[in-house]
Write a protein that holds these residues in place. Structure first.
Motif, PDB file in Angstrom:
ATOM      1  N   PRO A   1      46.431  40.043  61.134  1.00  0.00           N
ATOM      2  CA  PRO A   1      45.810  38.739  60.868  1.00  0.00           C
ATOM      3  C   PRO A   1      46.491  37.947  59.762  1.00  0.00           C
ATOM      4  CG  PRO A   1      44.132  40.405  61.216  1.00  0.00           C
ATOM      5  CD  PRO A   1      45.450  41.133  61.180  1.00  0.00           C
ATOM      6  N   LYS A   2      47.018  38.636  58.735  1.00  0.00           N
ATOM      7  CA  LYS A   2      47.649  37.930  57.629  1.00  0.00           C
ATOM      8  C   LYS A   2      48.951  37.253  58.039  1.00  0.00           C
ATOM      9  CE  LYS A   2      45.696  40.725  53.872  1.00  0.00           C
ATOM     10  NZ  LYS A   2      46.004  41.606  52.714  1.00  0.00           N
ATOM     11  N   ARG A   3      49.637  37.830  59.026  1.00  0.00           N
ATOM     12  CA  ARG A   3      50.919  37.276  59.471  1.00  0.00           C
ATOM     13  C   ARG A   3      50.781  36.394  60.701  1.00  0.00           C
ATOM     14  NH1 ARG A   3      54.020  41.881  61.263  1.00  0.00           N
ATOM     15  NH2 ARG A   3      55.630  40.319  61.656  1.00  0.00           N
ATOM     16  N   ARG A   4      49.651  36.437  61.356  1.00  0.00           N
ATOM     17  CA  ARG A   4      49.468  35.724  62.619  1.00  0.00           C
ATOM     18  C   ARG A   4      49.358  34.221  62.386  1.00  0.00           C
ATOM     19  NH1 ARG A   4      45.258  38.725  64.950  1.00  0.00           N
ATOM     20  NH2 ARG A   4      43.758  37.334  63.978  1.00  0.00           N
TER      21      ARG A   4
ATOM     22  N   GLN B   1      54.487  35.223  80.401  1.00  0.00           N
ATOM     23  CA  GLN B   1      53.955  34.351  79.359  1.00  0.00           C
ATOM     24  C   GLN B   1      52.652  34.872  78.768  1.00  0.00           C
ATOM     25  OE1 GLN B   1      55.433  31.404  77.908  1.00  0.00           O
ATOM     26  NE2 GLN B   1      57.035  32.685  78.784  1.00  0.00           N
ATOM     27  N   LEU B   2      51.839  35.540  79.584  1.00  0.00           N
ATOM     28  CA  LEU B   2      50.627  36.149  79.037  1.00  0.00           C
ATOM     29  C   LEU B   2      50.989  37.252  78.056  1.00  0.00           C
ATOM     30  CD1 LEU B   2      47.609  36.510  78.842  1.00  0.00           C
ATOM     31  CD2 LEU B   2      47.701  37.984  80.875  1.00  0.00           C
ATOM     32  N   GLN B   3      51.977  38.077  78.410  1.00  0.00           N
ATOM     33  CA  GLN B   3      52.402  39.140  77.512  1.00  0.00           C
ATOM     34  C   GLN B   3      52.985  38.574  76.218  1.00  0.00           C
ATOM     35  OE1 GLN B   3      51.848  42.456  77.775  1.00  0.00           O
ATOM     36  NE2 GLN B   3      50.614  41.820  79.524  1.00  0.00           N
ATOM     37  N   ALA B   4      53.723  37.465  76.338  1.00  0.00           N
ATOM     38  CA  ALA B   4      54.269  36.819  75.145  1.00  0.00           C
ATOM     39  C   ALA B   4      53.140  36.306  74.251  1.00  0.00           C
ATOM     40  CB  ALA B   4      55.193  35.668  75.542  1.00  0.00           C
ATOM     41  N   ALA B   5      52.099  35.756  74.876  1.00  0.00           N
ATOM     42  CA  ALA B   5      50.953  35.262  74.113  1.00  0.00           C
ATOM     43  C   ALA B   5      50.230  36.412  73.420  1.00  0.00           C
ATOM     44  CB  ALA B   5      49.992  34.512  75.034  1.00  0.00           C
ATOM     45  N   LEU B   6      50.046  37.527  74.126  1.00  0.00           N
ATOM     46  CA  LEU B   6      49.364  38.677  73.541  1.00  0.00           C
ATOM     47  C   LEU B   6      50.186  39.299  72.417  1.00  0.00           C
ATOM     48  CD1 LEU B   6      47.900  40.369  76.760  1.00  0.00           C
ATOM     49  CD2 LEU B   6      46.692  38.966  75.064  1.00  0.00           C
ATOM     50  N   ASP B   7      51.512  39.282  72.581  1.00  0.00           N
ATOM     51  CA  ASP B   7      52.372  39.775  71.497  1.00  0.00           C
ATOM     52  C   ASP B   7      52.207  38.919  70.244  1.00  0.00           C
ATOM     53  OD1 ASP B   7      53.353  41.798  73.083  1.00  0.00           O
ATOM     54  OD2 ASP B   7      55.209  40.745  73.615  1.00  0.00           O
TER      55      ASP B   7
ATOM     56  N   ALA C   1      38.388  44.126  80.067  1.00  0.00           N
ATOM     57  CA  ALA C   1      37.747  44.955  79.052  1.00  0.00           C
ATOM     58  C   ALA C   1      38.762  45.375  77.992  1.00  0.00           C
ATOM     59  CB  ALA C   1      37.105  46.178  79.695  1.00  0.00           C
ATOM     60  N   GLY C   2      39.972  45.715  78.438  1.00  0.00           N
ATOM     61  CA  GLY C   2      41.021  46.079  77.499  1.00  0.00           C
ATOM     62  C   GLY C   2      41.409  44.908  76.613  1.00  0.00           C
ATOM     63  N   MET C   3      41.418  43.715  77.193  1.00  0.00           N
ATOM     64  CA  MET C   3      41.759  42.530  76.413  1.00  0.00           C
ATOM     65  C   MET C   3      40.676  42.218  75.389  1.00  0.00           C
ATOM     66  SD  MET C   3      42.964  38.767  77.806  1.00  0.00           S
ATOM     67  CE  MET C   3      43.955  39.549  79.075  1.00  0.00           C
ATOM     68  N   LEU C   4      39.407  42.428  75.764  1.00  0.00           N
ATOM     69  CA  LEU C   4      38.312  42.215  74.834  1.00  0.00           C
ATOM     70  C   LEU C   4      38.414  43.176  73.652  1.00  0.00           C
ATOM     71  CD1 LEU C   4      35.171  41.731  77.106  1.00  0.00           C
ATOM     72  CD2 LEU C   4      36.266  40.021  75.660  1.00  0.00           C
ATOM     73  N   GLU C   5      38.724  44.423  73.954  1.00  0.00           N
ATOM     74  CA  GLU C   5      38.859  45.412  72.889  1.00  0.00           C
ATOM     75  C   GLU C   5      40.009  45.055  71.954  1.00  0.00           C
ATOM     76  OE1 GLU C   5      38.104  48.308  70.385  1.00  0.00           O
ATOM     77  OE2 GLU C   5      36.826  47.769  72.100  1.00  0.00           O
ATOM     78  N   LEU C   6      41.107  44.553  72.539  1.00  0.00           N
ATOM     79  CA  LEU C   6      42.244  44.123  71.724  1.00  0.00           C
ATOM     80  C   LEU C   6      41.849  42.953  70.830  1.00  0.00           C
ATOM     81  CD1 LEU C   6      45.285  44.520  71.204  1.00  0.00           C
ATOM     82  CD2 LEU C   6      45.715  42.851  73.020  1.00  0.00           C
ATOM     83  N   ALA C   7      41.085  42.007  71.381  1.00  0.00           N
ATOM     84  CA  ALA C   7      40.649  40.860  70.591  1.00  0.00           C
ATOM     85  C   ALA C   7      39.743  41.300  69.445  1.00  0.00           C
ATOM     86  CB  ALA C   7      39.918  39.860  71.486  1.00  0.00           C
ATOM     87  N   ARG C   8      38.858  42.261  69.716  1.00  0.00           N
ATOM     88  CA  ARG C   8      37.979  42.753  68.659  1.00  0.00           C
ATOM     89  C   ARG C   8      38.760  43.452  67.554  1.00  0.00           C
ATOM     90  NH1 ARG C   8      34.163  44.041  72.852  1.00  0.00           N
ATOM     91  NH2 ARG C   8      35.174  46.069  73.107  1.00  0.00           N
ATOM     92  N   SER C   9      39.680  44.341  67.971  1.00  0.00           N
ATOM     93  CA  SER C   9      40.404  45.135  66.976  1.00  0.00           C
ATOM     94  C   SER C   9      41.366  44.290  66.144  1.00  0.00           C
ATOM     95  CB  SER C   9      41.168  46.265  67.671  1.00  0.00           C
ATOM     96  OG  SER C   9      42.177  45.742  68.531  1.00  0.00           O
ATOM     97  N   ARG C  10      41.931  43.237  66.774  1.00  0.00           N
ATOM     98  CA  ARG C  10      42.886  42.388  66.063  1.00  0.00           C
ATOM     99  C   ARG C  10      42.239  41.132  65.480  1.00  0.00           C
ATOM    100  NH1 ARG C  10      47.711  44.745  64.684  1.00  0.00           N
ATOM    101  NH2 ARG C  10      48.350  46.178  66.334  1.00  0.00           N
TER     102      ARG C  10
ATOM    103  N   MET D   1      43.261  23.682  59.860  1.00  0.00           N
ATOM    104  CA  MET D   1      43.042  23.469  61.300  1.00  0.00           C
ATOM    105  C   MET D   1      43.482  24.714  62.068  1.00  0.00           C
ATOM    106  SD  MET D   1      44.629  20.569  63.866  1.00  0.00           S
ATOM    107  CE  MET D   1      43.707  19.243  63.093  1.00  0.00           C
ATOM    108  N   ALA D   2      42.620  25.197  62.964  1.00  0.00           N
ATOM    109  CA  ALA D   2      42.926  26.381  63.760  1.00  0.00           C
ATOM    110  C   ALA D   2      43.962  26.049  64.827  1.00  0.00           C
ATOM    111  CB  ALA D   2      41.655  26.911  64.418  1.00  0.00           C
ATOM    112  N   THR D   3      44.779  27.040  65.141  1.00  0.00           N
ATOM    113  CA  THR D   3      45.735  26.900  66.238  1.00  0.00           C
ATOM    114  C   THR D   3      45.405  27.941  67.291  1.00  0.00           C
ATOM    115  OG1 THR D   3      47.503  26.124  64.782  1.00  0.00           O
ATOM    116  CG2 THR D   3      48.152  27.004  66.931  1.00  0.00           C
TER     117      THR D   3
END
Length: 229
Positions: free
Chosen positions: A69-72, A57-63, A93-102, A1-3
């Motif tokens: 991916p293996k540890r997330r 809280q947004l920064q905590a979520a992004l951290d 746009a920066g957040m999208l790039e972060l989502a793509r790279s991670r 199940m995804a979290t």
């Protein structure tokens, strides 16, 4: 199940607005998560604007999403409305790039898009551009209205009313004291400004001008006031 991280945000002005409250956002996300079989880890920023990403809280979520991916332990972030994340195209746009790279997903329920897909990413970018354009247009219109009102001699903003007893005491003190001494005396007597804060020289000066202009029977004329301020 995804979290998934369920991110909630509301600005000070939006807290009382229908459909924008934290509870409404939480309910929308929870129902969507139940339908998709997700667990949700909640993060919320209350009373904060989306003009920047500098929210605790947004920064905590992004951290949490930023680890490999293996540890997330989470698979992405989901919001009830895209503008809960950001109203800035550059930030998003920066957040999208972060989502793509991670390799994590960004889901905006109001748009029905998932940025792990090319189509979802395209729609999200278009909507963010529109949101930023709308905010700039509203700002320009508000500024133009305020300038027009100023030229017409109309007051813009909240008008605070000084209690009559405080106004009388201010006039009485100003008849014989400087601005600084008047502020000290008012503070010593436990009297505050119309907004409930301690007196300063500048506050005394502004309040005295307003009181003198609006008082139907001024207790002291300007010629009675000391010249030294």
């Amino acid at each position: 199940m995804a979290t998934m991280i369920g991110y909630l945000r509301v600005s000070t002005e939006e807290q009382a607005s229908s459909g924008l409250g934290l509870d409404a956002q939480r309910d929308t996300i929870q129902r969507y998560a139940d339908a998709h079989g997700w667990d949700v880890a909640w993060y919320e920023d209350a009373g904060l604007s989306a003009k920047s990403l500098a929210r605790p809280q947004l920064q905590a979520a992004l951290d949490r999403l930023g680890v490999s991916p293996k540890r997330r332990d989470v698979d992405g972030i989901v919001v009830a409305k895209l503008d809960r994340l950001s109203r800035s195209v550059a930030d998003f746009a920066g957040m999208l790039e972060l989502a793509r790279s991670r390799r994590w997903a960004l889901v905006a329920i109001d748009l029905g898009v998932d940025t792990s897909t090319p189509t979802g990413e395209l729609v999200a970018n278009v909507m963010m551009s529109v949101a930023q354009w709308e905010r700039r247009i509203i700002g320009e219109r508000t500024s133009a209205a305020m300038q027009a009102a100023k030229r017409a001699g109309r007051h813009m903003g909240r008008v605070s009313v000084l209690p009559e007893a405080t106004a009388d005491r201010l006039l009485e003190l100003r008849a014989t004291r400087t601005l600084a001494a008047t502020a000290d005396a008012l503070n010593a007597e436990g009297l505050t400004t119309a907004t409930g804060v301690p007196w300063t020289e500048n506050a005394v000066c502004k309040a005295h001008k307003r009181v003198a202009q609006t008082s139907p029977t001024p207790r002291h004329s300007s010629k009675d006031l000391p010249l030294t301020i």
